[in-house]
Write an enzyme that holds these catalytic residues in place. Structure first.
Site, PDB file in Angstrom:
ATOM      1  N   ASP A 189      34.106  47.685 100.578  1.00 29.09           N
ATOM      2  CA  ASP A 189      32.861  47.880 101.309  1.00 29.09           C
ATOM      3  C   ASP A 189      31.851  46.900 100.718  1.00 29.09           C
ATOM      4  O   ASP A 189      32.019  46.415  99.595  1.00 29.09           O
ATOM      5  CB  ASP A 189      32.371  49.324 101.225  1.00 29.09           C
ATOM      6  CG  ASP A 189      31.383  49.637 102.358  1.00 29.09           C
ATOM      7  OD1 ASP A 189      30.866  48.679 102.990  1.00 29.09           O
ATOM      8  OD2 ASP A 189      31.109  50.816 102.618  1.00 29.09           O
TER       9      ASP A 189
HETATM   10  C1  BGC Z   1      29.191  50.059 105.447  1.00 28.28           C
HETATM   11  C2  BGC Z   1      30.497  49.606 106.075  1.00 28.28           C
HETATM   12  C3  BGC Z   1      30.280  48.317 106.834  1.00 28.28           C
HETATM   13  C4  BGC Z   1      29.717  47.278 105.872  1.00 28.28           C
HETATM   14  C5  BGC Z   1      29.450  45.935 106.519  1.00 28.28           C
HETATM   15  C6  BGC Z   1      28.540  48.960 104.637  1.00 28.28           C
HETATM   16  O1  BGC Z   1      27.269  49.327 104.228  1.00 28.28           O
HETATM   17  O2  BGC Z   1      29.427  51.185 104.621  1.00 28.28           O
HETATM   18  O3  BGC Z   1      31.000  50.601 106.927  1.00 28.28           O
HETATM   19  O4  BGC Z   1      31.470  47.869 107.413  1.00 28.28           O
HETATM   20  O5  BGC Z   1      28.478  47.758 105.350  1.00 28.28           O
HETATM   21  O6  BGC Z   1      28.365  46.022 107.375  1.00 28.28           O
END
Ligand code: BGC
Length: 807
Positions: free
Chosen positions: A226
């Site tokens: 993540d």
């Molecule tokens: C989220 C993810 C997301 C990523 C990219 C994170 O803050 O938890 O689900 O894919 O950001 O935007």
């Protein structure tokens, strides 16, 4: 070793250590590094999961906005889920995207979870079946899927640091289940590791990445982190493959040194590189490898409309629906006009247009007189300026001018935008260098009256109207979560007086507060309006008068972006503002009232016994209003069944807590979440898991089972459509084991089937039930021999027949 493995090994052998390590961190927010010498192009990853945003967050590059995951899961239809994935794949290819960052398959452990709308269900089996179908739909069409967030990322509070304490059994039976099916059955090409810790180790350094993911399930894809979840060089020793975003990150030179000093074996690096190259081969980013060819495509907007109908749940209906040609319809509610088509946060995509419920009602009942009343204020914070009311002072076209200046006031960058919500999260704008962003538009409001105008972001801004400075304000981030600070920043505004049809020049000069690390090149600012003080009683009285003068009232109630978004959890389940008072007043004025619920997650409906009908539409995507039209006229039947229990009161919810204590949150309820917890507590919800009505009626009879063969028993039954029109039914099979030697749920879902039949038609239904779904985890999967009861029902509470099977 396959031939592909051999060839990929050869390529790895051609790369030097620096080159290999560089490949393990993103090139920027959304792409990986290309390596020309071996024919590797960059790969593009993108959020999702309810549409595909692409490399830029920009209204000039719009995306199809599908209904939220809670709507999809309400369909209980793996066919719809597979098509949903296929439609997302078409969008991905149109936008040059190789990998979609979804589906989100964490569970609805508590209705307070801020990303509830983005996840499927409180039930592991239902989540697993639908998630697997979504993954298949994407990957059969050549686009990588990324089930996320591995694992136990079921709430938002302190999500970067919280340590979730959860038993091995609950992990295996509940929280890992959907990941397992996505990997074992559908060979997901990626999995995203979460922010949180699980039992003491942060997800990106957790042993769970190796076991069960790799060692037991045979995962051969890429574990992508993540965004900013990887925090140390040490994490490279774990089965964490790709660090996002880049180009800076904790690996880089430090990891090269760690390998050179012998602290980390180069074979560990090679394994990660191999996986990234394998992914590249799959998506067609590596020369000489045949990518998966797209299998199908379909009209995205038509699908979005169908999916919104299939995901809408008819919670209650005294027979008023479908509506019999009303002459006068009073449409009421903030969300009827300003519908929420999706939840907030990284899942946001920018649709070209959203069909509001009001538009939908007007189009569906062209001969009726349709009135509109606001009824109650739902908005908290700023709403973007109406796009059709903005003119760019430089071009004279629709839109606004945005300029970025350095500290000396020299112009660094300028662009002509169509919307006033600006998010720079990837893309070319020089966010790292700018000192001031200037937004300017000539705005012609449709209505006269007092409003508040301002900005939402973190930094200092000066607000001007017609060249006059009306306010200068500084905002601070609320909390440390990037989601809360970046995706839903604090707002400030100043009072302005608008006159209908009179253009006013609106200008904001904004200096962002600098942030270090992964987000130093990102900025989000919304320029917009919020309602000035209003007489809430008068709004309600107005709506009551409109309802009294109509044949039927259609009230749309819902949440707002401050209630349901990534980055924070909810604090209660009530509808924001005075909406409950509004519904009561409308019901008193006209009992022929249909309530449409526009929320992604459970809300309390304290007046529910009085409403003639209630339809839950969720965040229904860009075709929301068109689907509402279909449902109200009866052109189509609402196809949804609840994938999650809806409580009558907050205090009734058996598993609610999302607030860590001393950095940890213990999943003490173990395997008993959702309806399992409600059944164990003997508590009655407003609407149980699995509940949903249709426009026809059914009988389920002649239940049979077969003995277990190859680990499967088949429940057979006859479903008869006893009503006067075609319809859909969802037959649910739950298991119980009253005399079990282990702690078990009172009953738990082990299978389901979606049945469609014409009026009077009889359908033979077969529901396979797998031995594994009767097993429990205790140092491995254990199959307790003996007799299990199977309950056939239309919800977790409405059981129409039982039978037994012997294991
Ligand atoms: C989220 C993810 C997301 C990523 C990219 C994170 O803050 O938890 O689900 O894919 O950001 O935007």
């Amino acid at each position: 070793m396959t031939a592909t493995d051999d060839r990929i090994d050869d390529l790895v052998g051609k790369l030097g250590l620096e080159e290999k390590v560089r490949l393990l961190t993103g090139r920027d927010f959304w792409t990986t590094w290309p390596i020309e010498e071996i024919g590797l192009r960059r790969m593009v990853v993108s959020d999702g999961p309810s549409g595909v945003r692409g490399e830029v967050w920009d209204e000039r590059s719009p995306s199809l906005n599908l209904p939220s995951a809670t709507s999809l899961s309400s369909s209980w239809d793996t066919g719809i889920a597979a098509r949903y994935g296929a439609v997302a794949a078409v969008e991905a290819r149109r936008k040059g995207v190789d990998v979609v960052l979804g589906p989100t398959i964490n569970l609805h452990r508590s209705p307070l979870g801020g990303r509830h709308f983005e996840a499927f269900s409180e039930d592991p089996l239902l989540t697993a079946r639908l998630a697997a179908a979504y993954v298949r739909g994407l990957q059969d069409n050549g686009v990588g899927a990324t089930p996320k967030h591995y694992v136990a990322n079921d709430f938002e509070t302190d999500r970067f640091t919280v340590d979730v304490r959860v038993s091995e059994r609950a992990l295996r039976e509940v929280y890992l289940r959907a990941f397992e099916d996505a990997v074992v059955q559908e060979r997901a090409w990626l999995v995203m590791s979460a922010y949180n810790s699980i039992n003491g180790a942060t997800a990106t350094e957790n042993e769970l990445l190796e076991t069960p993911l790799n060692s037991e399930w045979g995962f051969d894809g890429v574990v992508i982190s993540d965004w900013t979840a990887v925090r140390s060089v040490r994490s490279a020793k774990h089965a964490q493959d790709l660090v996002m975003p880049g180009p800076r990150g904790p690996w880089g030179d430090k990891l090269v040194e760690a390998v050179r000093s012998g602290a980390i074996d180069e074979a560990v690096i090679d394994r990660k590189v191999r996986r990234i190259l394998h992914l590249a081969a799959r998506v067609g980013a590596l020369e000489g490898f045949e990518p998966v060819e797209p299998a199908r495509s379909e009209d995205g907007a038509a699908f979005a409309r169908e999916a919104a109908v299939e995901g809408s749940v008819l919670l209650a209906n005294d027979g008023i629906l479908p509506l019999a040609e009303p002459a006068r319809i009073a449409v009421i509610g903030h969300n009827a006009l300003h519908a929420r088509s999706q939840g907030g946060g990284s899942a946001t995509v920018l649709p070209e247009r959203v069909v509001s419920p009001l538009d939908g009602v007007r189009a569906a009942f062209p001969d009726a007189e349709v009135s509109y009343s606001l009824g109650a204020i739902v908005q908290e914070g700023l709403a973007e300026l109406d796009r059709d009311a903005m003119r760019n002072p430089v071009t004279g076209e629709l839109g606004a001018r945005v300029e970025m200046l350095d500290a000396q006031g020299a112009l660094l960058f300028a662009e002509d935008r169509l919307a006033s919500g600006l998010v720079y999260f990837g893309g070319d704008a020089p966010i790292g260098e700018l000192a001031t962003l200037v937004f300017e538009t000539d705005y012609t409001p449709a209505e006269s009256g007092p409003q508040r105008f301002g900005f939402a972001s973190v930094g200092t801004g000066r607000i001007f109207t017609d060249g006059e400075l009306v306010a200068e304000r500084t905002t601070e981030a609320v909390g440390t979560d990037l989601g809360a600070a970046f995706l839903s920043p604090p707002a400030v505004s100043a009072p302005v007086q608008f006159r209908s049809g009179r253009s006013v020049r609106l200008r904001v000069e904004f200096s962002p507060q600098r942030v270090d690390g992964g987000l130093s090149n990102a900025l989000s600012i919304t320029i917009g309006t919020e309602p000035a003080d209003v007489d809430a009683d008068e709004l309600i009285a107005d709506a009551g008068r409109a309802a009294a003068g109509a044949d039927v009232a259609v009230v749309v109630v819902g949440t707002n972006s401050r209630v349901e978004s990534e980055g924070y959890d909810r604090t209660d389940l009530s509808l924001p503002g005075r909406q409950d008072d509004l519904v009561r007043a409308v019901l008193a004025a006209n009992p022929r009232t249909v309530v449409l619920v526009n929320s992604g997650a459970p809300v309390l409906l304290p007046w529910r016994e009085q409403a003639a009908a209630i339809v839950l539409n969720y965040f229904a995507g860009q075709e929301y209003g068109a689907a509402v039209g279909d449902l109200l006229t009866g052109a189509r039947e609402p196809g949804g069944r609840l994938p999650t229990t809806w409580p009558a009161a907050l205090d009734d919810v058996p598993v609610l807590d999302v607030t860590p204590v001393d950095g940890t949150l213990a999943y003490d309820e173990d395997i008993h979440i959702g309806y399992r917890a409600w059944l164990r507590a003997g508590a009655a919800p407003a609407y149980p898991f699995g509940h949903g009505l249709g426009y026809t009626s059914w009988s389920l009879t002649d239940v049979t089972t077969t003995p277990f063969t190859d680990g499967v028993t088949t429940v057979g039954l006859t479903a008869r459509n006893t009503g006067g029109r075609a319809g859909k039914h969802v037959v649910q099979v739950y298991a119980s084991r009253p005399d079990s030697a282990v702690d078990r749920p009172v009953r738990w879902l082990v299978g389901f089937a979606t049945v469609r039949a014409a009026a009077g038609e009889v359908v033979d239904v077969r529901v396979p039930v797998h031995e594994r779904d009767l097993a429990h985890w205790e140092d491995g999967w254990q199959h307790e021999p003996g007799e299990y009861t199977l309950h056939i029902g239309t919800s977790a509470l409405d059981i129409v027949a039982t039978t037994t099977v012997r294991l």
